[in-house]
Design an enzyme around this catalytic site. Structure first.
Site, PDB file in Angstrom:
ATOM      1  N   ASN A 148       0.824  -1.203   0.000  1.00  0.00           N
ATOM      2  CA  ASN A 148       0.000   0.000   0.000  1.00  0.00           C
ATOM      3  C   ASN A 148       0.863   1.259   0.000  1.00  0.00           C
ATOM      4  OD1 ASN A 148      -1.863   2.008   0.410  1.00  0.00           O
ATOM      5  ND2 ASN A 148      -2.833   1.084   2.187  1.00  0.00           N
ATOM      6  N   ASP A 149       1.411   1.595   1.162  1.00  0.00           N
ATOM      7  CA  ASP A 149       2.110   2.878   1.279  1.00  0.00           C
ATOM      8  C   ASP A 149       3.355   2.965   0.403  1.00  0.00           C
ATOM      9  OD1 ASP A 149       0.345   3.992   3.243  1.00  0.00           O
ATOM     10  OD2 ASP A 149       1.196   2.548   4.643  1.00  0.00           O
ATOM     11  N   VAL A 150       3.962   1.809   0.077  1.00  0.00           N
ATOM     12  CA  VAL A 150       5.204   1.865  -0.708  1.00  0.00           C
ATOM     13  C   VAL A 150       4.938   2.273  -2.158  1.00  0.00           C
ATOM     14  CG1 VAL A 150       6.438   0.202   0.716  1.00  0.00           C
ATOM     15  CG2 VAL A 150       5.128  -0.609  -1.245  1.00  0.00           C
ATOM     16  N   CYS A 151       3.642   2.337  -2.538  1.00  0.00           N
ATOM     17  CA  CYS A 151       3.352   2.829  -3.896  1.00  0.00           C
ATOM     18  C   CYS A 151       2.286   3.910  -3.837  1.00  0.00           C
ATOM     19  CB  CYS A 151       2.957   1.680  -4.827  1.00  0.00           C
ATOM     20  SG  CYS A 151       1.720   0.578  -4.170  1.00  0.00           S
TER      21      CYS A 151
END
Lengths: 123, 485
Positions: B410-413
């Site tokens: 999620n947060d890594v993209c």
């Protein structure tokens, strides 16, 4: 001092000064300083692929406390000291044996893959 | 005993060989081709050191006691290392790490037990200087206190990390433990007790009590420090705890006047710190921010702010998209590990490769729950590491990709990191998946990631959401591809 290594200190240094332990602490700090630098240099350029095995391998090395724990069961330790020592031996052996084995298990996966060149998934 | 002295020198030489093995082993662990032999070399070093030490204390110590500890611990280690599935690797490393910290603490306590008994009952209470001298001098006092403090903190902190990683522990605090002021009090308390144990109470019976209280305070501090840290910040925490276990071992080296412990501990301490730094940089956060800010909890409320224009899709549609794709990039995240879907990913990739598509994997440095977590999982499924690409290597290629499949990440993209300077994760290096022609995000719900913020990727024009468990979604797509073949 009742540790075994202190035997050396007491036989070689002048015991009446009462500062026989100081040289070890100083030498130890030198060793510590240099080893920290070596550690930083060794790890700086490791590819992310190896971060987990590296950490787990380093973790196994930190089980070196096992060597210290083995010394704690020496004869001149009281019962409590020995009991703590044996417990420390058991726990650090789990850390050492488990750590190295599991690291090897992970790295074996990397290696078989490199050889097979990635052809075909495992069944 | 002249023979003893000679033995000591011999053992000291073996220790030197062991230190050499550790340094070279760690160096070889840093490259894929040499890593396995490096691990073997380090374990040989450990074997040499243990055999030499057993030889040294042999005769002085009961061999039965030594063997009991070694055999029990060894057997447990073998069983754990063999049985644990690769998906559970982070918690296993955390658990082992805790044991290392515990051992350092116990050795220091054993030394204290030895000294308290060695001190004869004195007529008058000894002065502080006499007490510290009897204990082993100022360096000894400092080292014994540091061993106990860091060792106990590593033990309880690692066990909390273990609990969080294995999903058994879901709370952020226990009673008052876990709040910042309480941590501050505990830290001050541990330092005070340490000063009491190492100096004021150095002689006589108060030492045992001071040491015991120090253990309790340090254990509580470890709990308090790690409890509030969210599951996704675990790569940082595990690295840091790993470093601590090295520091504890080093301190124990000063207690026992053993150079090998100092060297090995320092190597581990330094390597753990480097990894910690790498992880922090990957999240564009400082270490203190990870340890003390806990922004996951603070920002979680704004997470559910509605998504508009979300397009959802099915495994069948995913299969169709993939069939027509020439270039596919897979972005794995923690959801992949939770669903244990690594073998399914490999199977899907195999089918696509057979029909001529290029499949690559984009690995964000903090994807998963420990440094390199995704690499290990994919390696288990026989994904060639040549297909794994780091953030910097692959970020330019997303624009040419036909389909990007985001699996439980999620947060890594999250594009907000690059577009919205006010976003809590602004500036964090992320994978530019949104540049691809089509992005399929496999995720169980629209729930926020660890950063607790909205991900504009989900409502992107070229984004399709596949609301499913990663494994189920992949199985569906694989079945469809096989049926169409």
């Amino acid at each position: 001092m009742t540790t075994i290594s202190s035997v050396v200190v007491q036989t070689s240094a002048a015991p009446e000064l009462g500062v026989a332990d100081l040289p070890f602490a100083l030498v130890g700090l030198w060793v510590l300083l240099l080893a920290v630098f070596v550690g930083f240099e060794l790890i700086t350029k490791v590819p992310p692929t190896l971060h987990t095995p590296l950490m787990s391998g380093a973790n196994a090395i930190s089980g070196i406390t096992l060597v210290g724990a083995l010394c704690c069961t020496g004869a001149d330790y009281p019962f409590l000291g020995k009991a703590l020592g044996v417990l420390a031996i058991a726990l650090s052996t789990v850390n050492v044996v488990g750590g190295f084995l599991v690291t090897d298990r992970m790295l074996a996966m990397f290696q078989t893959k490199a050889k097979k060149d990635g052809r075909g998934p495992k069944a | 005993m002249p023979g003893r002295l000679w033995d000591l020198e011999l053992v000291e030489l073996v220790y030197m060989v062991a230190a050499f093995c550790f340094v070279l082993g760690l160096k070889r662990l840093g490259a894929v081709r040499t890593a396995r032999s490096g691990n073997l070399l380090a374990s040989l070093g450990m074997l040499f050191a243990v055999v030499a030490t057993v030889y040294l204390v042999f005769g002085e110590a009961s061999l039965v006691l030594l063997l009991v500890g070694l055999v029990l611990g060894g057997a447990a280690g073998v069983v754990l290392a063999r049985r644990v599935p690769m998906t559970a690797m982070p918690e296993l490393v955390a658990f082992f790490n805790g044991l290392g910290g515990a051992a350092s603490m116990l050795v220091a306590l054993a030394e204290i037990a030895a000294y308290t008994r060695a001190i004869p009952a004195v007529d008058a209470a000894p002065t502080m200087a006499e007490g510290v001298g009897a204990l082993g001098g100022v360096p000894f006092s400092v080292a014994v206190v540091v061993s106990i403090l860091i060792g106990a903190l590593t033990l309880s902190g690692s066990l909390v990390a273990y609990g969080k990683l294995s999903g058994r522990l879901k709370v952020d605090r226990i009673g008052l433990l876990g709040s910042r002021p309480v941590n501050g009090v505990l830290f001050a308390l541990a330092l005070g007790l340490g000063a009491w144990a190492g100096f004021a109470a150095a002689a006589g019976w108060p030492l045992s009590i001071a040491a015991l209280l120090l253990v309790l305070a340090s254990l509580a501090l470890g709990l308090g420090l790690v409890l509030p840290i969210g599951g996704a910040d675990m790569p940082v925490v595990i690295s840091l705890l790993n470093s601590y276990s090295g520091v504890a071992a080093s301190a124990t080296g000063f207690v026992l006047e053993n150079n090998l412990l100092i060297v090995a501990g320092a190597l581990v301490g330094a390597s753990g710190l480097i990894l910690t730094q790498v992880m922090c940089r990957a999240m564009n956060r400082s270490l203190s921010n990870v340890l003390f800010a806990g922004y996951g909890a603070a920002a979680a409320t704004e997470a559910d702010t509605g998504y508009t224009g979300v397009k959802s899709t099915t495994p069948e549609e995913l299969a169709l998209l993939l069939q027509g794709a020439q270039s596919v990039i897979i972005v794995p995240g923690y959801g992949l590990a939770v669903a244990q879907a690594q073998h399914k990913v490999r199977e899907l990739a195999g089918i696509l490769e057979k029909s001529g598509a290029e499949v690559r994997y984009a690995i964000h440095p903090v994807a998963g729950r420990m440094p390199g977590h995704m690499n290990v999982l994919l390696a288990e499924a026989d994904v060639p590491y040549e297909q794994l690409f780091e953030l910097d290597q692959i970020n330019g290629d997303f624009a040419q990709a036909d389909v990007v499949v985001v699996l439980g990440a999620n947060d890594v993209c999250n594009p907000a990191a690059t577009r919205d300077p006010k976003s809590p994760i602004a500036g964090m290096p992320v994978l530019h998946v949104w540049e691809a022609r089509t992005v399929v995000v496999v995720k169980r719900s629209l729930a926020a990631g660890y950063a607790g913020i909205k991900n504009p990727l989900f409502e992107g024009e070229n984004t399709l959401m596949l609301f499913a468990d990663a494994k189920a979604a992949l199985e569906g797509a694989i079945a469809e591809l096989k049926a169409n073949a």
